[in-house]
Design an enzyme around this catalytic site. Sequence first.
Site, mmCIF file in Angstrom:
data_model
loop_
_atom_site.group_PDB
_atom_site.id
_atom_site.type_symbol
_atom_site.label_atom_id
_atom_site.label_comp_id
_atom_site.label_asym_id
_atom_site.label_seq_id
_atom_site.Cartn_x
_atom_site.Cartn_y
_atom_site.Cartn_z
ATOM 1 N N CYS A 158 44.520 16.975 -6.830
ATOM 2 C CA CYS A 158 43.580 17.208 -7.885
ATOM 3 C C CYS A 158 43.890 18.188 -8.995
ATOM 4 O O CYS A 158 44.347 19.200 -9.055
ATOM 5 C CB CYS A 158 42.323 17.845 -7.165
ATOM 6 S SG CYS A 158 40.891 18.531 -8.372
ATOM 7 N N CYS B 178 41.789 21.007 -9.617
ATOM 8 C CA CYS B 178 41.787 21.789 -8.935
ATOM 9 C C CYS B 178 43.210 22.762 -9.234
ATOM 10 O O CYS B 178 43.087 23.832 -9.044
ATOM 11 C CB CYS B 178 42.253 21.551 -7.447
ATOM 12 S SG CYS B 178 40.622 20.385 -6.653
#
Length: 102
Positions: free
Chosen positions: A25, A28
């Site tokens: 991600c 993230c």
Amino acid sequence: MLNEKTFADFTDSGRKVVEFTTTWCGDCKRIEPDLPEITQAFADTFQFAEIDADNDQEIAQQFNVKGIPTFIVFEEGKEVGRLPSRDAKTKEQVMEFLDSMK
């Protein structure tokens, strides 16, 4: 990092924040360097942990996590707040959300 075996024990008592994340991600990875500062800023209010939504898909599905990162606040085992991925892009957004959950 939480997993299927440790998730319930972690969230069952107190005020907890769980970040649903994955290794791939991009958002993230962008917020990751800010997590120590966020955790420290709210250490008196919350305990923090992460769970990999790919490795523990059943938990992600149970909590209807559609995108990552998603931050969910638990109080005594119940979800009381959520910052979904569409809103969880910056340190400021995460801190504003957690401040509203105090």
